[in-house]
Design a protein around this motif. Structure first.
Motif, PDB file in Angstrom:
ATOM      1  N   MET A   1       0.846  -1.176   0.000  1.00  0.00           N
ATOM      2  CA  MET A   1       0.000   0.000   0.000  1.00  0.00           C
ATOM      3  C   MET A   1       0.887   1.233   0.000  1.00  0.00           C
ATOM      4  O   MET A   1       2.014   1.218   0.432  1.00  0.00           O
ATOM      5  CB  MET A   1      -0.839  -0.029   1.273  1.00  0.00           C
ATOM      6  N   LEU A   2       0.311   2.288  -0.473  1.00  0.00           N
ATOM      7  CA  LEU A   2       1.014   3.542  -0.470  1.00  0.00           C
ATOM      8  C   LEU A   2       0.150   4.511   0.286  1.00  0.00           C
ATOM      9  O   LEU A   2      -1.003   4.647   0.008  1.00  0.00           O
ATOM     10  CB  LEU A   2       1.124   3.995  -1.901  1.00  0.00           C
ATOM     11  N   VAL A 327       4.459  -0.262 -10.511  1.00  0.00           N
ATOM     12  CA  VAL A 327       5.535  -1.129 -10.029  1.00  0.00           C
ATOM     13  C   VAL A 327       5.379  -1.443  -8.540  1.00  0.00           C
ATOM     14  O   VAL A 327       5.412  -2.610  -8.140  1.00  0.00           O
ATOM     15  CB  VAL A 327       6.912  -0.488 -10.338  1.00  0.00           C
ATOM     16  N   HIS A 328       5.174  -0.416  -7.720  1.00  0.00           N
ATOM     17  CA  HIS A 328       5.101  -0.669  -6.275  1.00  0.00           C
ATOM     18  C   HIS A 328       3.883  -1.530  -5.917  1.00  0.00           C
ATOM     19  O   HIS A 328       4.017  -2.557  -5.243  1.00  0.00           O
ATOM     20  CB  HIS A 328       5.079   0.648  -5.489  1.00  0.00           C
ATOM     21  N   GLU A 329       2.714  -1.110  -6.343  1.00  0.00           N
ATOM     22  CA  GLU A 329       1.503  -1.838  -5.914  1.00  0.00           C
ATOM     23  C   GLU A 329       1.463  -3.255  -6.481  1.00  0.00           C
ATOM     24  O   GLU A 329       1.006  -4.181  -5.818  1.00  0.00           O
ATOM     25  CB  GLU A 329       0.238  -1.069  -6.300  1.00  0.00           C
ATOM     26  N   ALA A 331       4.115  -5.076  -7.196  1.00  0.00           N
ATOM     27  CA  ALA A 331       5.142  -5.868  -6.498  1.00  0.00           C
ATOM     28  C   ALA A 331       4.557  -6.505  -5.242  1.00  0.00           C
ATOM     29  O   ALA A 331       4.991  -7.574  -4.802  1.00  0.00           O
ATOM     30  CB  ALA A 331       6.340  -4.993  -6.151  1.00  0.00           C
ATOM     31  N   HIS A 332       3.545  -5.860  -4.673  1.00  0.00           N
ATOM     32  CA  HIS A 332       2.880  -6.431  -3.491  1.00  0.00           C
ATOM     33  C   HIS A 332       2.199  -7.759  -3.790  1.00  0.00           C
ATOM     34  O   HIS A 332       1.870  -8.501  -2.865  1.00  0.00           O
ATOM     35  CB  HIS A 332       1.829  -5.465  -2.962  1.00  0.00           C
ATOM     36  N   GLU A 333       1.948  -8.065  -5.053  1.00  0.00           N
ATOM     37  CA  GLU A 333       1.355  -9.371  -5.339  1.00  0.00           C
ATOM     38  C   GLU A 333       2.280 -10.484  -4.846  1.00  0.00           C
ATOM     39  O   GLU A 333       1.826 -11.527  -4.397  1.00  0.00           O
ATOM     40  CB  GLU A 333       1.085  -9.538  -6.842  1.00  0.00           C
ATOM     41  N   HIS A 350       5.727  -6.806   4.108  1.00  0.00           N
ATOM     42  CA  HIS A 350       5.038  -6.287   2.927  1.00  0.00           C
ATOM     43  C   HIS A 350       5.815  -5.117   2.320  1.00  0.00           C
ATOM     44  O   HIS A 350       6.146  -5.130   1.141  1.00  0.00           O
ATOM     45  CB  HIS A 350       3.637  -5.770   3.282  1.00  0.00           C
ATOM     46  N   GLU A 351       6.057  -4.099   3.129  1.00  0.00           N
ATOM     47  CA  GLU A 351       6.506  -2.826   2.567  1.00  0.00           C
ATOM     48  C   GLU A 351       8.015  -2.741   2.356  1.00  0.00           C
ATOM     49  O   GLU A 351       8.469  -2.142   1.387  1.00  0.00           O
ATOM     50  CB  GLU A 351       6.018  -1.663   3.440  1.00  0.00           C
ATOM     51  N   GLY A 352       8.790  -3.331   3.260  1.00  0.00           N
ATOM     52  CA  GLY A 352      10.237  -3.334   3.069  1.00  0.00           C
ATOM     53  C   GLY A 352      10.607  -4.140   1.839  1.00  0.00           C
ATOM     54  O   GLY A 352      11.377  -3.701   0.978  1.00  0.00           O
TER      55      GLY A 352
HETATM   56 ZN   LIG Z   1       3.189  -0.672  -0.362  1.00  0.00          ZN
END
Ligand SMILES: [Zn+2]
Length: 540
Positions: A1-2, A327-329, A331-333, A350-352
């Motif tokens: 998440m952002l 790309v960011h969201e 990549a969370h998949e 998740h975020e790191g």
């Molecule tokens: Zn995120």
């Protein structure tokens, strides 16, 4: 998440002068009710949800039911679910028997007339209705209009929890194995939810039901409604269906911008293996907020431009070479949705990792040197004020260091391994071993220790469970020697680090006790590879 809320990552936050709230203060009762995995949560294992709701855009209301199937893990007469206090419980049924329940803030204790037996499966229907309260930056459940004046209703609820708009067991440890999502909306609107689109049914009363099937475990907060006048276009990547939903006015821009989905998916699968939700497909869906990693249905609100909202997010030019949200969201998949943390305390998993995957994308497309610059460009966003991992059992988001320091730590770990062939195989195995599981940091540490045959626990602990960075202390003597040690909170901390000249690094193995080595170079000449290891250096 952002996020740009007070809790974690954001452009606004990284630029803001006000510090984020402490993660160390006393919890509220709501934090404890939501965060604790007590007896009435632990006595059952979720198997299946069928969320079947009708959304009325004019009344800004939702009504319907969640059919919850679970297996009891212990004999008991009560289970604990969650639903926001402002929503009504219409009835809870076991077969045709209405069940008693007790509400306490967002918690709903459901009581059964006779003991549920360990090992047996049960199904209840939880009927509810009401007007979800818009909350958090992304709205929880938000009833908006698009620029053309049409209804545009979206959900994004990682902070506050999915129970802000539907009843469920609202925690991170236990996921359903599969889920059906049925959404009835006025005929002129489209609903895009998670999973495979099964079809739509005209209900004959001006409403159409859209049915979606999620064929993998899913976090509650990933479950999403995206309701609007969407138009759709599709593509494939091998056998993987790619589906894109945007407002009509943006079709042309989206066709161009969403071409980035393919190199993104190809990059991540080259590092970790297949896209984890192949049967459900991959979707990008336009939303009126920045973005969110809703599983197989990634929410996109970056305005069809590169960078983060067209800005150079990392300040080194690299961000403008790709669409940060895609790309960011997405990549969370891999990290967040496939490999998930079992408690919000360990959300760096998740975020790191996802922020690290941004740099791997950069490495794949633009090379190693640029990736290292990219990782290091996150340093100004690190606070080093509080540990990345917060206390377990209190539902409280870690500070933003979980993104940036988490990433810099993973880059440090790669330098500790100091063999990219080993590193790539270790991170791939790590992902493959834990995909579709909910894990804690202890699982991560155990895996890396075993795989690398090295006790890295004090290193993980210093970076994740302590606020301060490791400091390399060096003292040069006039007799041509250098004394060096780590200054850390973890007494057993020992981590190799490279020093010397950038093209001729030598590796030293400092501990928290002084070591002395001959050093013909002067202190000005002995550099430390601080782009490869996220540390501070003190030199005397
Ligand atoms: Zn995120």
């Amino acid at each position: 998440m952002l996020r740009t809320t007070i809790f974690a990552l954001s452009l606004a936050l990284a630029q803001a002068a006000t510090p984020p709230p402490s993660t160390l203060g006393p919890p509220t009762r709501a934090d404890l009710l939501r965060g604790q995995y007590g007896r009435y949560r632990a006595n059952n294992d979720l198997l299946f949800y069928h969320l079947d709701v009708r959304v009325d855009p004019e009344k800004k209301s939702i009504t319907g039911k969640n059919t919850i199937r679970f297996r009891m893990l212990a004999d008991d007469t009560r289970i604990q679910l969650d639903l926001a206090a402002n929503l009504n419980i219409d009835r809870i049924l076991l077969g045709s028997t209405p069940l008693k329940y007790e509400r306490d803030l967002g918690t709903v204790y459901v009581d059964f007339p006779s003991t549920l037996r360990s090992g047996r499966e049960y199904t209840i229907e939880f009927h509810y209705s009401g007007q979800p309260k818009e909350q958090g930056r992304f709205g929880g459940m938000a009833f908006r209009k698009d620029a053309a004046g049409n209804h545009w209703i979206t959900t994004a609820c990682e902070d506050d929890g999915a129970s802000v708009w539907w009843p469920n067991k609202d925690q991170w440890r236990d996921e359903v194995e599969r889920m059906q999502i049925s959404v009835s909306i006025p005929n002129d609107l489209v609903d895009v939810s998670n999973g495979h689109f099964m079809g739509k049914t005209d209900l004959g009363d001006g409403y159409t039901r859209w049915d979606w099937l999620v064929q993998y475990p899913i976090n509650n907060y990933n479950v999403a409604l995206n309701i609007g006048r969407y138009e759709h276009f599709s593509d494939t990547l091998g056998d993987l269906p790619l589906d894109f939903y945007v407002l009509p006015a943006n079709m042309e821009k989206a066709r161009k911008q969403f071409a980035q989905a393919k190199p993104m998916l190809e990059a991540f699968r080259s590092y970790f293996g297949e896209y984890p939700f192949e049967k459900d497909g991959f979707k990008l869906i336009e939303v009126p907020y920045a973005g969110m990693e809703h599983q197989s249905a990634v929410a996109y609100g970056n305005g069809f431009v590169n960078g983060y909202l067209n800005r150079d997010w990392t300040g080194i030019g690299t961000s403008l070479k790709f669409d940060f949200i895609i790309v960011h969201e997405s990549a969370h998949e891999w990290f967040g949705n496939a490999v998930s943390a079992a408690d919000v305390s360990d959300m760096w998993i998740h975020e790191g990792w996802t922020t690290y995957l941004e740099s791997l994308y950069v490495e794949k497309l633009f090379g190693h040197d640029e990736a290292i610059r990219y990782v290091n460009s996150y340093k100004p966003k690190v606070l080093n004020r509080e540990p990345i991992i917060t206390q377990r059992g209190i539902h409280r988001q870690p500070q933003q260091d979980m993104y940036f320091k988490g990433t810099l730590f993973l880059n440090t770990l790669r330098s500790v391994v100091n063999d990219d062939t080993v590193w790539w195989s270790v991170v791939r195995e790590f992902y493959q071993q834990f995909k579709y599981q909910n894990i804690m940091t202890e699982d991560v540490v155990r895996f890396f220790n075993a795989r690398l045959k090295k006790d890295l626990t004090p290193v993980f602990d210093q970076y994740l469970r302590r606020a301060a960075l490791p400091t390399l202390q060096r003292a040069f003597t006039e007799t041509g020697s250098m004394a060096y040690k780590w200054k850390t909170d973890e007494r057993a901390f020992a981590m190799p680090v490279r020093i010397g000249r950038p093209n001729a690094w030598m590796t030293i193995e400092p501990t928290t006790d002084w070591k002395i080595m001959p050093m013909p170079l002067s202190k000005e000449e002995v550099e430390v590879a601080t782009d490869l290891y996220y540390i501070s250096v003190e030199t005397q």
